[in-house]
Design a protein around this motif. Structure first.
Motif, mmCIF file in Angstrom:
data_model
loop_
_atom_site.group_PDB
_atom_site.id
_atom_site.type_symbol
_atom_site.label_atom_id
_atom_site.label_comp_id
_atom_site.label_asym_id
_atom_site.label_seq_id
_atom_site.Cartn_x
_atom_site.Cartn_y
_atom_site.Cartn_z
ATOM 1 N N GLU A 190 -4.344 -31.760 47.508
ATOM 2 C CA GLU A 190 -2.863 -30.766 46.802
ATOM 3 C C GLU A 190 -1.907 -32.307 45.888
ATOM 4 O O GLU A 190 -1.444 -31.734 44.763
ATOM 5 N N GLN A 192 -2.969 -33.433 42.598
ATOM 6 C CA GLN A 192 -3.037 -33.233 41.508
ATOM 7 C C GLN A 192 -1.560 -32.492 40.811
ATOM 8 O O GLN A 192 -1.501 -32.472 40.114
ATOM 9 N N ARG A 193 -2.009 -31.324 41.846
ATOM 10 C CA ARG A 193 -0.335 -29.576 41.376
ATOM 11 C C ARG A 193 0.259 -30.454 41.393
ATOM 12 O O ARG A 193 1.241 -30.451 40.260
ATOM 13 N N ASP A 196 0.541 -33.107 38.549
ATOM 14 C CA ASP A 196 0.845 -32.444 37.070
ATOM 15 C C ASP A 196 2.098 -31.874 36.479
ATOM 16 O O ASP A 196 2.575 -31.836 35.592
ATOM 17 N N GLU A 231 6.661 -26.009 42.433
ATOM 18 C CA GLU A 231 7.186 -25.195 41.042
ATOM 19 C C GLU A 231 8.657 -25.000 40.864
ATOM 20 O O GLU A 231 8.866 -25.365 40.082
ATOM 21 N N SER A 318 -1.765 -27.460 36.310
ATOM 22 C CA SER A 318 -2.801 -28.254 36.478
ATOM 23 C C SER A 318 -4.457 -27.623 36.124
ATOM 24 O O SER A 318 -5.280 -28.136 35.967
ATOM 25 N N GLY A 330 -5.844 -31.293 33.394
ATOM 26 C CA GLY A 330 -4.188 -31.240 34.316
ATOM 27 C C GLY A 330 -3.269 -31.731 32.983
ATOM 28 O O GLY A 330 -3.369 -32.276 32.015
#
Length: 449
Positions: A190, A192-193, A196, A231, A318, A330
């Motif tokens: 995760e 990249q999540r 991003d 987030e 992403s 992303g």
């Protein structure tokens, strides 16, 4: 006895001397004229040589181009270029091999695992603005944070995008991303999540890399403990940054708010509703979360809609992004692409591609460096063997040297004695000369005086 007088007449005949002096002057003048003529001749010769050399240069250049235009000349130039290229490849390969050795020592990876990481570094190094050696440095930083080889492989591409999108060093990007993955209890798949969301938050709010780092250092552990997502956390920090609360102050205020609400069993949404609907918002915020967290809660309560908007935006961070006809995987990759869309980015990309080409010929484990290492190791062993031989024969050399010093000392004494005897003889001769001169009547006494 009658007094006798002795009169000495000294006659100096200068006629012959004058003649000889005249001849000498003539010789000097003649020598001067000859020297001047020789100097003039040499100057003329040097000038002629200079003219010849400078006139030869265009001819040599013409010869060079003529040689290149022939098949033989082209082959010679090509071979020279190839040798230079292979030398650069060998040098770059040695540098890359050294960085891999450091990664291997820190990560403990061996065999096929190291080969996978090496291949990933070369592939990313030839297709991004970062070189393969820089990618290995990033992998090494992740290894220092305790990531396994598989986790390093998962996280590396995304962290490269983070570094490029925020224009920070690979070491800082690795430390930041790795810390957030650990703090929020996420898997490296995760990465990249996380990357991003963080990259996008710097374009959708007043957050920057420095304030994100300081804020999350204080807030991330509490956010994870109270079940807040990456987030949602980024959205709240973005709102606080927009209202002037950034860095460690924002992180401390947010963490104090959630600690106090968790202790009272009140959700953030309920606390925000109470503060917003109160006629004494500050007093209500202080009652709910204390003095330290009151300011943060007050700002969050009055910006609930913006928090929701940012959270929704970050949820899609992403997703694939279309930018200037290109597709990016992303937000971080898209931002990095925009930042690199200039001459500086083109030059960095060219440099990375060039290093990739060099490493394709020699990556440190190829035939060139293998031969070089073998030669260096052989020479090292030879020198070590010679050193051992010298040490073994050291006693003999010491005795011989001591003997030489004794002989040299005796010889020096003999030479010194000889010079002393010669000096004595010279002094004796000089004294005899003075004695004889002193005996000459009238003239002798004057000279002696």
């Amino acid at each position: 006895m009658a007094k006798q007088e002795q009169i000495i007449k000294i006659r100096i005949d200068t006629g012959g001397s004058k003649g000889q002096l005249g001849a000498l002057n003539k010789d000097v003048v003649k020598t001067g004229k000859s020297g001047k003529a020789a100097g003039t001749s040499m100057a003329t010769s040097f000038a002629a040589a200079r003219t010849a050399i400078f006139s030869a240069i265009p001819a040599l250049k013409a010869f060079k181009f003529a040689l290149i235009s022939t098949g033989v000349g082209a082959i010679v130039v090509a071979i020279g270029s190839l040798i230079g290229f292979m030398a650069k490849a060998a040098s770059k390969g040695a540098e890359f091999e050294k960085s891999l050795s450091t990664l291997k020592a820190i990560s403990g990876a061996t065999g096929e695992t190291m080969e996978v990481l090496s291949d990933q570094a070369k592939q990313l190094g030839s297709t991004t603005i970062f070189t393969a050696s820089q990618v290995v440095e990033l992998q090494t930083e992740l290894a220092k944070l305790g990531f396994s080889a598989g986790e390093i492989q998962n996280a590396t591409p995304s962290i490269l995008n983070l570094a490029a999108s925020l224009d920070v060093s690979l070491a800082d990007a690795a430390s930041f991303a790795g810390s957030q993955i650990r703090a929020f209890g996420l898997d490296t798949s995760e990465t990249q999540r996380v990357v991003d969301v963080m990259a996008l938050s710097t374009t959708k709010s007043a957050l920057d890399f420095g304030s994100l780092t300081e804020s999350l250092k204080m807030a991330a552990p509490v956010m994870k403990a109270t079940g807040q997502s990456v987030e949602k956390t980024a959205a709240m920090l973005g709102v606080l940054a927009d209202t002037g609360i950034k860095g460690s102050l924002a992180g401390t205020g947010l963490s104090k708010t959630f600690i106090a609400l968790n202790k009272e069993g009140i959700s953030l949404e309920d606390a925000m509703a109470k503060v917003k609907g109160s006629t004494d918002q500050l007093g209500t915020a202080v009652d709910l979360v204390g003095v330290v967290g009151a300011k943060s809660l007050l700002n969050l309560a009055n910006n609930g809609e913006k928090i929701a908007e940012l959270e929704e935006t970050f949820m899609g961070a992403s997703d694939a992004v279309e930018q200037s006809g290109e597709s990016f995987d992303g937000a971080a990759a898209a931002i990095a692409g925009i930042r690199a869309d200039n001459l500086d980015g083109d030059l960095k990309g060219l440099s990375s591609a060039w290093e990739g080409l060099l490493l394709s010929f020699e990556d440190g484990g190829g035939i060139i460096n293998t031969l070089r290492r073998g030669a260096v190791q052989l020479l090292t062993k030879a020198i070590q063997g010679f050193t051992t031989t010298v040490q073994f024969l050291g006693f003999f050399f010491k005795e011989a040297w001591d003997g030489m010093k004794e002989v040299a000392g005796g010889t020096g004494q003999i030479i010194a004695g000889s010079f002393q005897w010669l000096g004595g003889q010279i002094k004796k001769f000089a004294n005899n000369v003075l004695l004889q001169i002193a005996r000459v009547p009238i003239l002798g006494s004057g000279i002696d005086k």
